[in-house]
Design an enzyme around this catalytic site. Structure first.
Site, PDB file in Angstrom:
ATOM      1  N   ASP A   1       2.614  -4.688   5.685  1.00 48.11           N
ATOM      2  CA  ASP A   1       1.320  -4.549   5.004  1.00 48.11           C
ATOM      3  C   ASP A   1       0.762  -5.898   4.536  1.00 48.11           C
ATOM      4  OD1 ASP A   1       1.697  -1.894   5.481  1.00 48.11           O
ATOM      5  OD2 ASP A   1       2.336  -1.391   3.453  1.00 48.11           O
TER       6      ASP A   1
ATOM      7  N   CYS B   1      -5.102   5.038   8.439  1.00 56.20           N
ATOM      8  CA  CYS B   1      -5.557   3.985   9.349  1.00 56.20           C
ATOM      9  C   CYS B   1      -4.862   4.111  10.701  1.00 56.20           C
ATOM     10  CB  CYS B   1      -5.265   2.616   8.748  1.00 56.20           C
ATOM     11  SG  CYS B   1      -6.168   2.342   7.223  1.00 56.20           S
TER      12      CYS B   1
ATOM     13  N   LYS C   1      -0.021   1.176  -4.980  1.00 57.12           N
ATOM     14  CA  LYS C   1      -0.643   2.285  -4.237  1.00 57.12           C
ATOM     15  C   LYS C   1       0.410   3.164  -3.566  1.00 57.12           C
ATOM     16  CE  LYS C   1      -2.363   1.680   0.140  1.00 57.12           C
ATOM     17  NZ  LYS C   1      -1.817   2.697   1.038  1.00 57.12           N
ATOM     18  N   ASN C   2       1.325   2.539  -2.825  1.00 53.59           N
ATOM     19  CA  ASN C   2       2.232   3.354  -2.012  1.00 53.59           C
ATOM     20  C   ASN C   2       3.321   4.048  -2.841  1.00 53.59           C
ATOM     21  OD1 ASN C   2       0.690   2.866   0.215  1.00 53.59           O
ATOM     22  ND2 ASN C   2       2.048   1.315   1.105  1.00 53.59           N
TER      23      ASN C   2
ATOM     24  N   ARG D   1       1.317   7.421  15.027  1.00 53.16           N
ATOM     25  CA  ARG D   1       1.980   7.518  13.710  1.00 53.16           C
ATOM     26  C   ARG D   1       2.633   8.900  13.592  1.00 53.16           C
ATOM     27  NH1 ARG D   1      -1.641   4.843   8.954  1.00 53.16           N
ATOM     28  NH2 ARG D   1       0.407   4.838   7.955  1.00 53.16           N
TER      29      ARG D   1
ATOM     30  N   ARG E   1     -11.909   1.575  -0.836  1.00 57.22           N
ATOM     31  CA  ARG E   1     -11.105   2.765  -1.093  1.00 57.22           C
ATOM     32  C   ARG E   1      -9.692   2.443  -1.561  1.00 57.22           C
ATOM     33  NH1 ARG E   1     -10.971   6.976   3.725  1.00 57.22           N
ATOM     34  NH2 ARG E   1      -9.000   7.328   2.667  1.00 57.22           N
TER      35      ARG E   1
HETATM   36  N1  EPU Z   1       7.963   6.635  12.334  1.00 55.26           N
HETATM   37  C1  EPU Z   1       8.403   7.518  13.277  1.00 55.26           C
HETATM   38  N2  EPU Z   1       8.564   8.822  12.888  1.00 55.26           N
HETATM   39  C2  EPU Z   1       8.302   9.246  11.624  1.00 55.26           C
HETATM   40  C3  EPU Z   1       7.841   8.330  10.675  1.00 55.26           C
HETATM   41  C4  EPU Z   1       7.687   7.020  11.054  1.00 55.26           C
HETATM   42  O1  EPU Z   1       8.651   7.171  14.428  1.00 55.26           O
HETATM   43  O2  EPU Z   1       8.468  10.438  11.347  1.00 55.26           O
HETATM   44  C5  EPU Z   1       7.786   5.230  12.723  1.00 55.26           C
HETATM   45  C6  EPU Z   1       6.328   4.763  12.590  1.00 55.26           C
HETATM   46  O3  EPU Z   1       5.589   5.047  13.753  1.00 55.26           O
HETATM   47  C7  EPU Z   1       6.499   3.290  12.305  1.00 55.26           C
HETATM   48  C8  EPU Z   1       7.820   3.218  11.519  1.00 55.26           C
HETATM   49  O4  EPU Z   1       8.510   4.434  11.791  1.00 55.26           O
HETATM   50  O5  EPU Z   1       6.669   2.619  13.521  1.00 55.26           O
HETATM   51  C9  EPU Z   1       7.673   3.086  10.028  1.00 55.26           C
HETATM   52  O6  EPU Z   1       6.822   4.110   9.524  1.00 55.26           O
HETATM   53  P1  EPU Z   1       6.899   4.612   8.022  1.00 55.26           P
HETATM   54  O7  EPU Z   1       7.213   6.064   8.041  1.00 55.26           O
HETATM   55  O8  EPU Z   1       7.796   3.720   7.247  1.00 55.26           O
HETATM   56  O9  EPU Z   1       5.414   4.436   7.552  1.00 55.26           O
HETATM   57  P2  EPU Z   1       4.549   5.414   6.659  1.00 55.26           P
HETATM   58  O10 EPU Z   1       5.420   6.101   5.672  1.00 55.26           O
HETATM   59  O11 EPU Z   1       3.666   6.256   7.498  1.00 55.26           O
HETATM   60  C10 EPU Z   1       4.120   3.741   4.752  1.00 55.26           C
HETATM   61  C11 EPU Z   1       2.896   3.132   4.119  1.00 55.26           C
HETATM   62  C12 EPU Z   1       2.264   2.127   5.064  1.00 55.26           C
HETATM   63  C13 EPU Z   1       3.308   1.064   5.452  1.00 55.26           C
HETATM   64  C14 EPU Z   1       4.581   1.731   5.995  1.00 55.26           C
HETATM   65  C15 EPU Z   1       5.694   0.739   6.253  1.00 55.26           C
HETATM   66  C16 EPU Z   1       2.055   4.898   2.717  1.00 55.26           C
HETATM   67  C17 EPU Z   1       1.033   5.935   2.477  1.00 55.26           C
HETATM   68  N3  EPU Z   1       1.945   4.193   3.832  1.00 55.26           N
HETATM   69  O12 EPU Z   1       3.645   4.387   5.912  1.00 55.26           O
HETATM   70  O13 EPU Z   1       1.243   1.517   4.314  1.00 55.26           O
HETATM   71  O14 EPU Z   1       2.793   0.225   6.447  1.00 55.26           O
HETATM   72  O15 EPU Z   1       5.065   2.710   5.061  1.00 55.26           O
HETATM   73  O16 EPU Z   1       6.017   0.058   5.080  1.00 55.26           O
HETATM   74  O17 EPU Z   1       2.927   4.698   1.889  1.00 55.26           O
HETATM   75  C18 EPU Z   1      -0.564   0.123   3.994  1.00 55.26           C
HETATM   76  O18 EPU Z   1      -0.424   0.314   2.781  1.00 55.26           O
HETATM   77  O19 EPU Z   1      -1.271  -0.784   4.495  1.00 55.26           O
HETATM   78  C19 EPU Z   1       0.173   1.001   4.913  1.00 55.26           C
HETATM   79  C20 EPU Z   1      -0.181   1.191   6.177  1.00 55.26           C
END
Ligand code: EPU
Length: 429
Positions: free
Chosen positions: A307, A117, A22-23, A122, A399
């Site tokens: 995750d 979610c 998915k990701n 975030r 979903r």
């Molecule tokens: N963060 C910041 N600033 C940013 C971006 C992130 O402070 O600009 C912080 C976040 O608040 C968090 C950490 O950095 O504490 C990591 O966030 P990351 O950006 O890695 O997460 P994401 O890209 O929003 C993706 C996956 C998530 C998964 C995370 C970590 C997608 C669509 N989502 O989220 O997937 O938990 O990476 O691996 O790819 C899931 O699939 O269950 C899911 C939530």
């Protein structure tokens, strides 16, 4: 009003096939916007996030053709910046990849702030930092992100991420693929889907080097041409069936996986006394005795994935002894614990730490799926529990996983998806 009704206690036996990641898919589909030619993408998971992203591209003028259930051809030769359906964008987290893709393709972007979610705050500040370093002016106003490159094209830059962010790393990779000059991302995320996105971009003519390490170099190219690419298997979907077998007992072979990507999950299960055997592209999980306690600390890859935290914690609820789980990525990812407590789990949550006192059995209850991984966790609990468990709010599960119920049933689980009319609407009709 769909819900799952599970009669727990059946050990799981058999083989299950894992779908595409998915990701990875939710970044690769928006990245197709950067390609002027036909991209054939295989192993796309059939879930609503990928459907929505394909619809967004279609509405922007892309020609999207389904070849079979998991393969599409996307032709973005004549897309337009306007026309993106904002109500769809708002529903999914991964719509943030459209910022990088639109900036890289058109030199400007308007997207909604991403949905997704709720695990606490975030932010997308690191995405914005990256786009700004590449020469974009970015403003967030009224729930929208506006980005514009005054020069008309992005310019390569050196970007140090203050936080290891999967999303920011991938977004910058997408945008920089067609920037002028070289971009260097330092403190980059290293997840398997980062490497997958780099491989996708490279197979379309990009020059991305170092993905999978914490320094990624992107040498911008003028155009990306069409090509064919197959998405890697989903590490977390595989982990769900591994955890389900550990919790409910039995022997399950999880097929179409890259065992290396599962090392962190396999290692934890082995510490808990579960047998895990790696094959070429499969892992076999066998639970023969009692589960033992262990500690889990979630971290960016190659650490234990956040995750999988709810699913492994559910297994630990049934282990002998006290386990400590520390969530190292998100501020608030323990909401599901109150659901597990309804089933008899003994857990104390304090901020990012959960202390789990293993119990010898869980008991069926009416519980809710708070988000996609929390939903998988309560399903796993229901499979292992005595009696009947009803899981409500399964929309989060439906979903995000391809046929979770069908795959579990094929392993012998007694789980059914039941549709009931909403009592309130029925009353007012
Ligand atoms: N963060 C910041 N600033 C940013 C971006 C992130 O402070 O600009 C912080 C976040 O608040 C968090 C950490 O950095 O504490 C990591 O966030 P990351 O950006 O890695 O997460 P994401 O890209 O929003 C993706 C996956 C998530 C998964 C995370 C970590 C997608 C669509 N989502 O989220 O997937 O938990 O990476 O691996 O790819 C899931 O699939 O269950 C899911 C939530």
């Amino acid at each position: 009003m769909d819900k799952y009704v599970i009669h727990g206690g059946n050990p799981l036996h058999g083989e299950v096939e894992i779908s595409g990641a998915k990701n990875a898919a939710v970044a690769i589909i928006p990245a197709a916007l950067m390609v002027e030619g036909v991209c054939r993408i295989e192993n796309i998971p059939q879930i609503s996030d990928t459907d929505m992203l394909l619809t967004i591209l279609s509405e922007m003028g892309a020609k999207v053709r389904s070849i079979n259930q998991s393969t599409v051809e996307i032709d973005c030769s004549s897309v337009r910046r306007d026309g993106a359906p904002y109500e769809l964008m708002r529903k999914i987290r991964a719509s943030y990849y459209l910022i990088g893709a639109m900036l890289g393709r058109f030199g400007s972007a308007k997207t909604t702030m991403p949905g997704g979610c709720n695990f606490g705050v975030r932010p997308i500040d690191q995405h914005i930092k990256g786009m700004t370093a590449l020469g974009a002016q970015v403003a967030v106003k009224g729930g929208f992100v506006y980005a514009e490159v005054p020069e008309g094209h992005l310019t390569g830059a050196k970007i140090y991420l203050d936080k290891v962010s999967v999303g920011a790393t991938m977004n910058i990779m997408i945008a920089a693929a067609r920037a002028q000059g070289k971009t260097v991302i330092e403190n980059a995320a290293r997840e398997p889907h980062i490497v997958d996105l780099a491989n996708f971009l490279n197979s379309m003519g990009a020059d991305v080097r170092g993905a999978g390490t914490d320094t990624i170099k992107i040498y911008g190219v003028e155009t990306l041409h069409g090509g064919s690419y197959s998405i890697i298997p989903d590490q977390i979907e595989a982990g769900i069936y591994m955890a389900a077998c550990a919790a409910a007992g039995g022997e399950v072979t999880v097929r179409n996986v890259i065992p290396k990507h599962l090392d962190c999950i396999s290692a934890k299960l082995r510490e808990m006394g579960v047998e895990v055997e790696d094959g070429e592209d499969s892992v076999t999980v066998r639970r023969t005795g009692a589960l033992q306690r262990t500690n889990v600390n979630t971290q960016p890859y190659p650490g234990f994935p956040t995750d999988m935290q709810p699913q492994i914690s559910t297994v630990l609820c049934l282990a002998v002894g006290t386990s400590v789980v520390t969530e190292g990525v998100w501020d608030n990812r323990y909401k599901y614990m109150s659901e597990l407590k309804k089933m008899g789990a003994e857990v104390q949550v304090d901020g990012k730490t959960a202390v789990i006192e293993g119990v010898s059995f869980l008991t069926g209850a009416v519980v809710a799926a708070c988000d996609l991984r929390a939903g998988a966790a309560v399903v796993i609990a229901g499979l292992a529990a005595r009696g009947e468990t009803t899981v409500e709010d399964v929309v989060f599960i439906e979903r995000h996983y391809q046929d979770l119920v069908g795959k579990l049933r094929s392993l012998g689980a007694d789980i059914a998806c039941v549709t009931e009319p909403d009592e309130f609407s029925a009353a007012i009709v």
